[in-house]
Design a protein around this motif. Structure first.
Motif, PDB file in Angstrom:
ATOM      1  N   SER A   1     -36.687  90.268  22.649  1.00  0.00           N
ATOM      2  CA  SER A   1     -35.465  90.763  22.022  1.00  0.00           C
ATOM      3  C   SER A   1     -35.587  90.786  20.498  1.00  0.00           C
ATOM      4  O   SER A   1     -36.556  90.276  19.921  1.00  0.00           O
ATOM      5  CB  SER A   1     -34.266  89.898  22.440  1.00  0.00           C
ATOM      6  OG  SER A   1     -34.140  89.871  23.847  1.00  0.00           O
ATOM      7  N   ILE A   2     -34.595  91.381  19.849  1.00  0.00           N
ATOM      8  CA  ILE A   2     -34.504  91.368  18.396  1.00  0.00           C
ATOM      9  C   ILE A   2     -33.057  91.069  17.998  1.00  0.00           C
ATOM     10  O   ILE A   2     -32.131  91.244  18.794  1.00  0.00           O
ATOM     11  CB  ILE A   2     -34.937  92.703  17.756  1.00  0.00           C
ATOM     12  CG1 ILE A   2     -34.017  93.859  18.211  1.00  0.00           C
ATOM     13  CG2 ILE A   2     -36.396  93.009  18.035  1.00  0.00           C
ATOM     14  CD1 ILE A   2     -34.253  95.171  17.470  1.00  0.00           C
ATOM     15  N   ILE A   3     -32.892  90.610  16.767  1.00  0.00           N
ATOM     16  CA  ILE A   3     -31.579  90.550  16.147  1.00  0.00           C
ATOM     17  C   ILE A   3     -31.592  91.553  14.999  1.00  0.00           C
ATOM     18  O   ILE A   3     -32.394  91.440  14.078  1.00  0.00           O
ATOM     19  CB  ILE A   3     -31.248  89.135  15.639  1.00  0.00           C
ATOM     20  CG1 ILE A   3     -31.141  88.171  16.810  1.00  0.00           C
ATOM     21  CG2 ILE A   3     -29.956  89.152  14.835  1.00  0.00           C
ATOM     22  CD1 ILE A   3     -30.933  86.726  16.395  1.00  0.00           C
ATOM     23  N   ALA A   4     -30.742  92.560  15.113  1.00  0.00           N
ATOM     24  CA  ALA A   4     -30.711  93.654  14.138  1.00  0.00           C
ATOM     25  C   ALA A   4     -29.564  93.461  13.163  1.00  0.00           C
ATOM     26  O   ALA A   4     -28.441  93.112  13.566  1.00  0.00           O
ATOM     27  CB  ALA A   4     -30.570  94.992  14.856  1.00  0.00           C
ATOM     28  N   ARG A   5     -29.850  93.696  11.898  1.00  0.00           N
ATOM     29  CA  ARG A   5     -28.816  93.659  10.857  1.00  0.00           C
ATOM     30  C   ARG A   5     -28.408  95.099  10.577  1.00  0.00           C
ATOM     31  O   ARG A   5     -29.248  95.944  10.238  1.00  0.00           O
ATOM     32  CB  ARG A   5     -29.372  93.000   9.603  1.00  0.00           C
ATOM     33  CG  ARG A   5     -28.312  92.414   8.686  1.00  0.00           C
ATOM     34  CD  ARG A   5     -28.958  91.577   7.614  1.00  0.00           C
ATOM     35  NE  ARG A   5     -27.977  90.745   6.943  1.00  0.00           N
ATOM     36  CZ  ARG A   5     -27.954  90.553   5.642  1.00  0.00           C
ATOM     37  NH1 ARG A   5     -28.844  91.142   4.867  1.00  0.00           N
ATOM     38  NH2 ARG A   5     -27.042  89.753   5.101  1.00  0.00           N
TER      39      ARG A   5
ATOM     40  N   LEU B   1     -20.993  94.356   7.323  1.00  0.00           N
ATOM     41  CA  LEU B   1     -22.294  93.839   7.719  1.00  0.00           C
ATOM     42  C   LEU B   1     -22.182  93.052   9.022  1.00  0.00           C
ATOM     43  O   LEU B   1     -21.378  92.131   9.136  1.00  0.00           O
ATOM     44  CB  LEU B   1     -22.830  92.929   6.611  1.00  0.00           C
ATOM     45  CG  LEU B   1     -24.303  92.553   6.668  1.00  0.00           C
ATOM     46  CD1 LEU B   1     -25.176  93.788   6.575  1.00  0.00           C
ATOM     47  CD2 LEU B   1     -24.627  91.582   5.546  1.00  0.00           C
ATOM     48  N   GLN B   2     -23.017  93.431   9.999  1.00  0.00           N
ATOM     49  CA  GLN B   2     -22.978  92.796  11.312  1.00  0.00           C
ATOM     50  C   GLN B   2     -24.398  92.530  11.808  1.00  0.00           C
ATOM     51  O   GLN B   2     -25.354  93.222  11.431  1.00  0.00           O
ATOM     52  CB  GLN B   2     -22.261  93.692  12.325  1.00  0.00           C
ATOM     53  CG  GLN B   2     -20.801  93.963  11.994  1.00  0.00           C
ATOM     54  CD  GLN B   2     -19.918  92.758  12.218  1.00  0.00           C
ATOM     55  OE1 GLN B   2     -19.936  92.136  13.279  1.00  0.00           O
ATOM     56  NE2 GLN B   2     -19.135  92.409  11.203  1.00  0.00           N
ATOM     57  N   ASN B   3     -24.516  91.515  12.670  1.00  0.00           N
ATOM     58  CA  ASN B   3     -25.780  91.190  13.335  1.00  0.00           C
ATOM     59  C   ASN B   3     -25.624  91.387  14.837  1.00  0.00           C
ATOM     60  O   ASN B   3     -24.653  90.890  15.429  1.00  0.00           O
ATOM     61  CB  ASN B   3     -26.180  89.740  13.044  1.00  0.00           C
ATOM     62  CG  ASN B   3     -26.503  89.509  11.584  1.00  0.00           C
ATOM     63  OD1 ASN B   3     -27.357  90.191  11.026  1.00  0.00           O
ATOM     64  ND2 ASN B   3     -25.823  88.563  10.958  1.00  0.00           N
ATOM     65  N   TYR B   4     -26.578  92.103  15.422  1.00  0.00           N
ATOM     66  CA  TYR B   4     -26.503  92.407  16.855  1.00  0.00           C
ATOM     67  C   TYR B   4     -27.770  91.935  17.550  1.00  0.00           C
ATOM     68  O   TYR B   4     -28.886  92.149  17.054  1.00  0.00           O
ATOM     69  CB  TYR B   4     -26.336  93.914  17.079  1.00  0.00           C
ATOM     70  CG  TYR B   4     -25.049  94.468  16.522  1.00  0.00           C
ATOM     71  CD1 TYR B   4     -23.835  94.256  17.179  1.00  0.00           C
ATOM     72  CD2 TYR B   4     -25.037  95.183  15.329  1.00  0.00           C
ATOM     73  CE1 TYR B   4     -22.651  94.758  16.663  1.00  0.00           C
ATOM     74  CE2 TYR B   4     -23.851  95.695  14.811  1.00  0.00           C
ATOM     75  CZ  TYR B   4     -22.670  95.468  15.478  1.00  0.00           C
ATOM     76  OH  TYR B   4     -21.489  95.952  14.964  1.00  0.00           O
ATOM     77  N   ILE B   5     -27.595  91.340  18.705  1.00  0.00           N
ATOM     78  CA  ILE B   5     -28.737  90.987  19.540  1.00  0.00           C
ATOM     79  C   ILE B   5     -28.986  92.126  20.513  1.00  0.00           C
ATOM     80  O   ILE B   5     -28.055  92.633  21.154  1.00  0.00           O
ATOM     81  CB  ILE B   5     -28.509  89.652  20.273  1.00  0.00           C
ATOM     82  CG1 ILE B   5     -29.756  89.293  21.090  1.00  0.00           C
ATOM     83  CG2 ILE B   5     -27.276  89.679  21.159  1.00  0.00           C
ATOM     84  CD1 ILE B   5     -29.721  87.882  21.640  1.00  0.00           C
ATOM     85  N   ILE B   6     -30.237  92.565  20.568  1.00  0.00           N
ATOM     86  CA  ILE B   6     -30.622  93.658  21.479  1.00  0.00           C
ATOM     87  C   ILE B   6     -31.730  93.129  22.374  1.00  0.00           C
ATOM     88  O   ILE B   6     -32.813  92.744  21.883  1.00  0.00           O
ATOM     89  CB  ILE B   6     -31.090  94.914  20.703  1.00  0.00           C
ATOM     90  CG1 ILE B   6     -29.960  95.432  19.804  1.00  0.00           C
ATOM     91  CG2 ILE B   6     -31.502  96.001  21.671  1.00  0.00           C
ATOM     92  CD1 ILE B   6     -30.064  95.002  18.373  1.00  0.00           C
TER      93      ILE B   6
ATOM     94  N   SER C   1     -23.195  89.604  17.612  1.00  0.00           N
ATOM     95  CA  SER C   1     -22.514  90.431  18.610  1.00  0.00           C
ATOM     96  C   SER C   1     -23.536  91.188  19.447  1.00  0.00           C
ATOM     97  O   SER C   1     -24.739  91.097  19.221  1.00  0.00           O
ATOM     98  CB  SER C   1     -21.562  91.415  17.911  1.00  0.00           C
ATOM     99  OG  SER C   1     -20.603  90.725  17.136  1.00  0.00           O
ATOM    100  N   ARG C   2     -23.015  91.954  20.413  1.00  0.00           N
ATOM    101  CA  ARG C   2     -23.885  92.738  21.287  1.00  0.00           C
ATOM    102  C   ARG C   2     -23.481  94.198  21.260  1.00  0.00           C
ATOM    103  O   ARG C   2     -22.346  94.541  20.939  1.00  0.00           O
ATOM    104  CB  ARG C   2     -23.831  92.206  22.726  1.00  0.00           C
ATOM    105  CG  ARG C   2     -24.482  90.843  22.884  1.00  0.00           C
ATOM    106  CD  ARG C   2     -24.512  90.389  24.335  1.00  0.00           C
ATOM    107  NE  ARG C   2     -25.152  89.099  24.487  1.00  0.00           N
ATOM    108  CZ  ARG C   2     -26.461  88.916  24.643  1.00  0.00           C
ATOM    109  NH1 ARG C   2     -27.259  89.981  24.692  1.00  0.00           N
ATOM    110  NH2 ARG C   2     -26.968  87.708  24.776  1.00  0.00           N
ATOM    111  N   LEU C   3     -24.454  95.043  21.597  1.00  0.00           N
ATOM    112  CA  LEU C   3     -24.240  96.481  21.666  1.00  0.00           C
ATOM    113  C   LEU C   3     -24.051  96.901  23.113  1.00  0.00           C
ATOM    114  O   LEU C   3     -24.761  96.432  24.003  1.00  0.00           O
ATOM    115  CB  LEU C   3     -25.436  97.228  21.079  1.00  0.00           C
ATOM    116  CG  LEU C   3     -25.748  97.019  19.605  1.00  0.00           C
ATOM    117  CD1 LEU C   3     -27.039  97.750  19.248  1.00  0.00           C
ATOM    118  CD2 LEU C   3     -24.614  97.513  18.745  1.00  0.00           C
ATOM    119  N   SER C   4     -23.120  97.813  23.328  1.00  0.00           N
ATOM    120  CA  SER C   4     -22.985  98.433  24.644  1.00  0.00           C
ATOM    121  C   SER C   4     -23.800  99.721  24.692  1.00  0.00           C
ATOM    122  O   SER C   4     -24.507  99.988  25.662  1.00  0.00           O
ATOM    123  CB  SER C   4     -21.516  98.724  24.941  1.00  0.00           C
ATOM    124  OG  SER C   4     -21.378  99.450  26.143  1.00  0.00           O
TER     125      SER C   4
END
Length: 230
Positions: free
Chosen positions: A19-23, A31-36, A71-74
């Motif tokens: 996985s990655i954590i995207a800024r 500004l948000q951080n998402y786990i993919i 947060s997470r992406l749908s």
């Protein structure tokens, strides 16, 4: 709660095995951080990790709660697939520099649609330009400084602030004219700057940012940018 927003990919780090954590700087939430998950595998669909390369423009559906740091992406897709920016050495070097600076200066976790529009327009200019983009990074930094609250009104003010902070910037008439044009005209306005002058102004701009934002520190992409563009 599911929310739609546009975003600009700034960077990512590896997280666990696949996985990655995207800024991402988003239009709605800042500004948000998402786990993919599962993007660093051979079976990853559609090479999704490429969506988080520097300055990629995104359309996203996200799970948003204002009390979460991660947060997470749908859903996510690029809104404007790049055709030149990742493949042109000068453009990609500028993109790395801009990405590094944005990661250092963007802090707000709140939407700023005017700033977001400026960033999108700037990225699209760099992607689509065929000429007159050699000074993009200089114009971008100057115009971004106004959004951050410390934009100089003129070349003289820029010079004065640097000298007050013991930075020896003494532009000649040609440099002063170029600086005023960069300040007042749209990005992409033709400006003649010799290699040495472009490097001098670039260093002065980075110093100007370091004066106003003391947490910037070293800009690692600066030597490469200086060498490639001059």
């Amino acid at each position: 709660m599911l929310q739609k927003t546009r975003g600009i990919a700034l960077s990512y780090i590896r997280y666990r095995e696949t996985s990655i954590i995207a800024r991402v700087y988003t239009e709605e939430f800042g500004l948000q951080n998402y786990i993919i998950n599962s993007v660093r595998t051979a079976k990853s669909k559609n090479n999704r990790i490429a969506l988080f390369q520097p300055l990629t423009l995104l359309d996203m559906v996200v799970y948003y709660k204002d009390d979460r740091d991660l947060s997470r992406l749908s859903e996510v897709k690029t809104s404007h697939p790049f055709q030149s920016l990742p493949f042109d050495v000068a453009k990609s070097t500028m993109a790395m520099f801009v990405m590094e600076l944005l990661n250092k200066v963007l802090k707000e976790e709140a939407g700023n649609p005017i700033l977001f529009r400026f960033l999108v327009d700037s990225v699209l200019f760099l992607e689509e330009a065929r000429t007159n983009y050699e000074n993009f990074h200089l114009a971008f930094l100057l115009k971004l400084s106004f959004f951050l609250g410390f934009g100089p009104e003129s070349a003289r003010e820029f010079e004065s602030q640097l000298r007050e902070n013991a930075y020896p910037f003494l532009p000649d008439n040609e440099m002063e004219t170029a600086l005023n044009t960069l300040l007042r005209q749209p990005i992409g306005t033709p400006i003649k700057l010799a290699r040495a002058a472009r490097n001098e102004l670039l260093d002065a701009l980075v110093a100007y940012y370091q004066i106003h934002i003391d947490t910037i520190g070293e800009v690692k992409s600066l030597p490469v940018l200086r060498e490639v563009l001059g």
